[in-house]
Design a protein around this motif. Structure first.
Motif, PDB file in Angstrom:
ATOM      1  N   GLU A 168       0.798  -1.222   0.000  1.00 17.21           N
ATOM      2  CA  GLU A 168       0.000   0.000   0.000  1.00 17.21           C
ATOM      3  C   GLU A 168       0.832   1.274   0.000  1.00 17.21           C
ATOM      4  O   GLU A 168       0.307   2.351  -0.289  1.00 17.21           O
ATOM      5  N   GLU A 169       2.104   1.168   0.363  1.00 16.86           N
ATOM      6  CA  GLU A 169       2.953   2.339   0.500  1.00 16.86           C
ATOM      7  C   GLU A 169       4.131   2.261  -0.465  1.00 16.86           C
ATOM      8  O   GLU A 169       4.545   1.174  -0.865  1.00 16.86           O
ATOM      9  N   LYS A 170       4.686   3.422  -0.785  1.00 19.96           N
ATOM     10  CA  LYS A 170       5.815   3.492  -1.699  1.00 19.96           C
ATOM     11  C   LYS A 170       6.960   4.238  -1.039  1.00 19.96           C
ATOM     12  O   LYS A 170       6.792   5.389  -0.619  1.00 19.96           O
ATOM     13  N   VAL A 171       8.130   3.572  -0.927  1.00 20.22           N
ATOM     14  CA  VAL A 171       9.283   4.251  -0.341  1.00 20.22           C
ATOM     15  C   VAL A 171       9.811   5.303  -1.310  1.00 20.22           C
ATOM     16  O   VAL A 171       9.638   5.202  -2.527  1.00 20.22           O
ATOM     17  N   LEU A 172      10.458   6.313  -0.747  1.00 22.42           N
ATOM     18  CA  LEU A 172      10.996   7.397  -1.558  1.00 22.42           C
ATOM     19  C   LEU A 172      12.428   7.088  -1.982  1.00 22.42           C
ATOM     20  O   LEU A 172      13.192   6.447  -1.266  1.00 22.42           O
ATOM     21  N   LYS A 173      12.803   7.570  -3.161  1.00 23.57           N
ATOM     22  CA  LYS A 173      14.169   7.438  -3.618  1.00 23.57           C
ATOM     23  C   LYS A 173      15.093   8.231  -2.694  1.00 23.57           C
ATOM     24  O   LYS A 173      14.666   9.250  -2.135  1.00 23.57           O
ATOM     25  N   PRO A 174      16.327   7.779  -2.465  1.00 28.17           N
ATOM     26  CA  PRO A 174      17.045   6.710  -3.167  1.00 28.17           C
ATOM     27  C   PRO A 174      16.782   5.303  -2.620  1.00 28.17           C
ATOM     28  O   PRO A 174      17.404   4.355  -3.062  1.00 28.17           O
ATOM     29  N   ASN A 175      15.876   5.171  -1.627  1.00 28.05           N
ATOM     30  CA  ASN A 175      15.539   3.844  -1.110  1.00 28.05           C
ATOM     31  C   ASN A 175      14.692   3.107  -2.145  1.00 28.05           C
ATOM     32  O   ASN A 175      13.983   3.728  -2.945  1.00 28.05           O
ATOM     33  N   LYS A 176      14.747   1.792  -2.108  1.00 29.10           N
ATOM     34  CA  LYS A 176      13.958   1.034  -3.082  1.00 29.10           C
ATOM     35  C   LYS A 176      13.593  -0.330  -2.515  1.00 29.10           C
ATOM     36  O   LYS A 176      14.278  -0.867  -1.642  1.00 29.10           O
ATOM     37  N   PHE A 177      12.488  -0.866  -3.017  1.00 33.60           N
ATOM     38  CA  PHE A 177      12.005  -2.162  -2.559  1.00 33.60           C
ATOM     39  C   PHE A 177      11.766  -3.072  -3.734  1.00 33.60           C
ATOM     40  O   PHE A 177      11.085  -2.710  -4.697  1.00 33.60           O
ATOM     41  N   ASP A 178      12.336  -4.273  -3.664  1.00 32.72           N
ATOM     42  CA  ASP A 178      12.140  -5.307  -4.668  1.00 32.72           C
ATOM     43  C   ASP A 178      11.101  -6.277  -4.128  1.00 32.72           C
ATOM     44  O   ASP A 178      11.408  -7.133  -3.300  1.00 32.72           O
ATOM     45  N   GLU A 179       9.867  -6.124  -4.581  1.00 34.27           N
ATOM     46  CA  GLU A 179       8.772  -6.930  -4.044  1.00 34.27           C
ATOM     47  C   GLU A 179       8.958  -8.414  -4.352  1.00 34.27           C
ATOM     48  O   GLU A 179       8.666  -9.271  -3.515  1.00 34.27           O
ATOM     49  N   LYS A 180       9.468  -8.732  -5.523  1.00 37.17           N
ATOM     50  CA  LYS A 180       9.630 -10.131  -5.916  1.00 37.17           C
ATOM     51  C   LYS A 180      10.590 -10.853  -4.970  1.00 37.17           C
ATOM     52  O   LYS A 180      10.350 -12.000  -4.570  1.00 37.17           O
ATOM     53  N   ARG A 181      11.683 -10.195  -4.605  1.00 38.75           N
ATOM     54  CA  ARG A 181      12.676 -10.813  -3.721  1.00 38.75           C
ATOM     55  C   ARG A 181      12.437 -10.491  -2.244  1.00 38.75           C
ATOM     56  O   ARG A 181      13.066 -11.089  -1.374  1.00 38.75           O
TER      57      ARG A 181
END
Length: 318
Positions: A168-181
């Motif tokens: 439901e939420e989106k982290v801000l750059k430069p942080n990132k999230f790889d949902e698949k892994r």
């Protein structure tokens, strides 16, 4: 859900919301910064004479704030807040007869500056802070996500994000999230305490930079990797999972550790494994204290470390 209640809102709608929902909103106006507001530990009450019934202003006490959040309420604070703001927010603390797990809680909105250690060991809930105000480091187990209130920054628990709020939420750059892994990569260089506190899912948190106190505290599953140095109490009360520090740690690494693995690709400091009950610590250097003892690696240890990409001289502390 509460944390989506302000979707597509702006400042004007926020004011309208606060006015229209007076039965759900508790307003606290501060004359000076106060420590431990919305702190579910009540300033580690078991270690101090702190009284949760102490009045902050008018009839509002420290307990009032916590109970209001437990009831899914919203707290609007006008003024600067002190240290350890929202500490262990959303934890059903065993000390008070709880499960030690997560409970759903409400939200806090702040129009003011925020002092150090905001959100240490935070597990659930939402905090909005006016973007005009300052937040001192180190912060806690919190990460900024895309805000739904104009003019306010939005923070949630790192642990809660990787376990399920990534949907439901989106982290801000430069942080990132790889949902698949299931991998969160934190690149913002903000120094934090208690990263990955109480993680209980097979997810991975990678911090590219230094961290401060109690990385991976009370973890049960998953992995926290720090590509930098860590502060005191790394892996404190660890109860499973894997904590990797690709640098040095300060003293008391593995304090009261129960299970899991800690790998320190450097010096793990003094008082290593103090009051340790289980689990394994691997480090290139470190000064252990009883009951923890230092051993040379066996074949299985070397294969395990090799699987993580490590070679060279390590010791095992049990």
């Amino acid at each position: 859900m509460l944390f989506n209640i302000f979707k597509k809102s702006n400042k004007k709608k926020l004011n309208e919301f606060l006015d229209e929902n007076k039965d759900k909103v508790l307003v606290l106006e501060l004359d000076k910064p106060i420590d431990c507001l919305c702190d579910f530990t009540y300033n580690f009450i078991w270690q101090s004479k702190f009284n949760p019934e102490t009045k902050i202003k008018d009839e509002i006490t420290f307990k009032t704030l916590v109970e209001h959040l437990k009831n899914n309420g919203i707290i609007y604070i006008k003024g600067n807040v002190g240290k350890r703001f929202c500490s262990s927010m959303g934890v059903d603390l065993k000390y008070f007869g709880g499960s030690g797990g997560r409970i759903k809680v409400g939200a806090v909105i702040v129009d003011g500056d925020v002092d150090t250690r905001f959100g240490i060991s935070m597990l659930s809930g939402t905090v909005y802070i006016n973007e005009k105000n300052n937040i001192k480091e180190p912060m806690g187990n919190v990460i900024e996500v895309e805000s739904d209130i104009k003019g306010y920054r939005k923070f949630i628990s790192i642990t809660e994000f990787v376990e399920y709020r990534y949907k439901e939420e989106k982290v801000l750059k430069p942080n990132k999230f790889d949902e698949k892994r299931g991998v969160l990569e934190i690149n913002d260089k903000i120094k934090r305490d208690t990263v990955g506190a109480r993680l209980n899912e097979e997810k991975t948190i990678i911090v590219n930079g230094d961290v401060d106190l109690s990385t991976g505290i009370l973890m049960k599953k998953g992995r926290v990797v720090v590509n930098g140095n860590a502060g005191k109490n790394t892996g404190a009360v660890l109860n499973g999972g894997l904590v990797i520090i690709n640098g040095n740690t300060n003293d008391f690494t593995g304090f009261e550790m129960k299970d899991g693995v800690i790998v320190v690709d450097g010096n793990a400091g003094k008082y290593l494994g103090a009051k340790k009950k289980g689990g394994v610590i691997y480090a290139r250097e470190g000064k252990e204290v009883p009951p923890t003892k230092k051993y040379n690696l066996d074949k299985n240890d070397m294969e395990f470390l090799k699987s993580l990409g490590y070679s060279g001289k390590f010791y095992k502390f049990l």
